[in-house]
Design an enzyme around this catalytic site. Structure first.
Site, PDB file in Angstrom:
ATOM      1  N   PHE A 162     -18.592  -1.253 -16.438  1.00  0.00           N
ATOM      2  CA  PHE A 162     -19.744  -1.612 -16.749  1.00  0.00           C
ATOM      3  C   PHE A 162     -20.811  -2.022 -15.550  1.00  0.00           C
ATOM      4  O   PHE A 162     -20.347  -3.067 -14.726  1.00  0.00           O
ATOM      5  CB  PHE A 162     -19.796  -2.643 -17.655  1.00  0.00           C
ATOM      6  CG  PHE A 162     -19.239  -2.354 -19.263  1.00  0.00           C
ATOM      7  CD1 PHE A 162     -20.209  -1.898 -20.115  1.00  0.00           C
ATOM      8  CD2 PHE A 162     -18.139  -2.474 -19.521  1.00  0.00           C
ATOM      9  CE1 PHE A 162     -19.596  -1.452 -21.148  1.00  0.00           C
ATOM     10  CE2 PHE A 162     -17.330  -2.298 -20.751  1.00  0.00           C
ATOM     11  CZ  PHE A 162     -18.418  -1.511 -21.756  1.00  0.00           C
ATOM     12  N   ASP A 163     -22.105  -1.515 -15.542  1.00  0.00           N
ATOM     13  CA  ASP A 163     -23.115  -2.070 -14.653  1.00  0.00           C
ATOM     14  C   ASP A 163     -23.322  -3.673 -15.472  1.00  0.00           C
ATOM     15  O   ASP A 163     -22.844  -3.905 -16.702  1.00  0.00           O
ATOM     16  CB  ASP A 163     -24.299  -1.339 -14.796  1.00  0.00           C
ATOM     17  CG  ASP A 163     -25.347  -1.943 -14.091  1.00  0.00           C
ATOM     18  OD1 ASP A 163     -25.373  -2.377 -13.204  1.00  0.00           O
ATOM     19  OD2 ASP A 163     -26.644  -1.899 -14.575  1.00  0.00           O
ATOM     20  N   LEU A 164     -24.201  -4.241 -14.679  1.00  0.00           N
ATOM     21  CA  LEU A 164     -24.247  -5.918 -15.340  1.00  0.00           C
ATOM     22  C   LEU A 164     -25.888  -5.912 -15.864  1.00  0.00           C
ATOM     23  O   LEU A 164     -26.070  -5.675 -17.040  1.00  0.00           O
ATOM     24  CB  LEU A 164     -24.231  -6.755 -14.313  1.00  0.00           C
ATOM     25  CG  LEU A 164     -24.367  -8.299 -14.658  1.00  0.00           C
ATOM     26  CD1 LEU A 164     -23.664  -8.571 -15.874  1.00  0.00           C
ATOM     27  CD2 LEU A 164     -24.092  -9.304 -13.289  1.00  0.00           C
ATOM     28  N   ASP A 165     -26.844  -5.908 -15.068  1.00  0.00           N
ATOM     29  CA  ASP A 165     -27.968  -6.094 -15.308  1.00  0.00           C
ATOM     30  C   ASP A 165     -28.494  -5.083 -16.029  1.00  0.00           C
ATOM     31  O   ASP A 165     -28.719  -3.861 -15.110  1.00  0.00           O
ATOM     32  CB  ASP A 165     -29.205  -6.529 -14.199  1.00  0.00           C
ATOM     33  CG  ASP A 165     -28.585  -8.145 -13.794  1.00  0.00           C
ATOM     34  OD1 ASP A 165     -28.395  -9.061 -14.380  1.00  0.00           O
ATOM     35  OD2 ASP A 165     -28.762  -8.248 -12.407  1.00  0.00           O
TER      36      ASP A 165
ATOM     37  N   VAL B 158     -20.493   3.098 -17.481  1.00  0.00           N
ATOM     38  CA  VAL B 158     -21.722   2.726 -18.233  1.00  0.00           C
ATOM     39  C   VAL B 158     -22.682   2.046 -17.623  1.00  0.00           C
ATOM     40  O   VAL B 158     -22.682   0.982 -16.748  1.00  0.00           O
ATOM     41  CB  VAL B 158     -21.454   1.803 -19.686  1.00  0.00           C
ATOM     42  CG1 VAL B 158     -22.326   1.560 -20.269  1.00  0.00           C
ATOM     43  CG2 VAL B 158     -20.221   2.573 -20.302  1.00  0.00           C
TER      44      VAL B 158
END
Length: 254
Positions: A10-13, A184
């Site tokens: 996953f990406d974060l922000d 994602v």
């Protein structure tokens, strides 16, 4: 381990966490303190996701001589107030809990500095869900401590090397799934970083992408809520095993 437990990075922000003005507000405060112009809201939103130094110079027009000062002031503002402003997107905690309960390995790959990314995840009580948390180095360079090399022929900078590091961690933790994962994210660089490592990327429509950005970048699908994301990841995980889940993104091009 079955195909339904394919790891997810996953990406974060803009993907897991809504900065809720914590990032853009901090940037605006830093620019104002140094007497620099503050971009309009659409350009400020475009700065969420890319490497901060690049966004400040290319979008906000910060002179190179002032870049370090802007980042320093911004980091202080973000640590003191920005993290507290952030929140998880609706349904994300439940989605992560369900994946962990099902034995699906998870990782984070973000261009936020690695230590700060871990702090944000710990603030929201979800750091323990991830086998790997990878980000940029504290000095805003593209790669974090111990980052693995990017596969030959792929994009050499930006998100690609961070995704590669997360993949290396996942392969060490779950050897049977080495080379099997999906990404994602909410921006084109997430798609590019995934493609550079031979992975598909599912785009999320609740982040900071411009209209059509994710489709144009090559996202395999774009979803608009956590339930759809869960269903899409589950469905894509059940496809026949290949190095890249769709077998076409192995050259790093989008």
């Amino acid at each position: 381990m079955t195909q339904t437990t394919v790891p997810v990075i996953f990406d974060l922000d803009g993907t897991l966490v809504d900065p809720a003005g914590g990032i853009t507000g901090g940037i605006a405060a830093a620019l104002t303190e140094l007497g620099l112009p503050v971009p309009d809201s659409s350009r400020m939103d475009a700065m969420v996701g890319p490497k901060l130094g690049h966004a400040l110079t290319q979008i906000a027009g910060v002179p190179a001589a002032l870049l370090g000062d802007v980042i320093r002031i911004y980091r202080g503002h973000y640590a003191s107030t920005g993290i507290a402003q952030s929140r998880l997107y609706p349904g994300i905690r439940g989605l992560l809990e369900d994946f962990v309960a099902a034995g699906r390995p998870l990782a984070v790959a973000t261009q936020k500095p690695e230590g700060l990314a871990r702090t944000v995840l710990e603030h929201h009580g979800i750091a323990g869900f991830f086998h790997s948390i990878r980000g940029s180095a504290a000095d805003e360079s593209a790669t974090g401590p111990g980052t693995a090399p990017v596969p030959e022929g792929s994009v050499p900078e930006g998100k690609a090397s961070i995704v590669a590091a997360a993949l290396t961690d996942l392969a060490a933790a779950v050897p049977s799934m080495a080379g099997r994962a999906m990404m994602v994210g909410d921006r084109a660089q997430d798609v590019a970083g995934a493609a550079a490592n031979g992975l598909d990327c599912v785009g999320v429509g609740w982040g900071f992408a411009l209209e059509g950005e994710l489709h144009e970048a090559g996202a395999v699908e774009v979803v608009h809520d956590a339930a759809a994301l869960y269903a899409t990841i589950t469905r894509l995980s059940e496809r026949p095993e290949t190095t890249a889940l769709n077998g076409v993104h192995a050259d790093g091009n989008v």
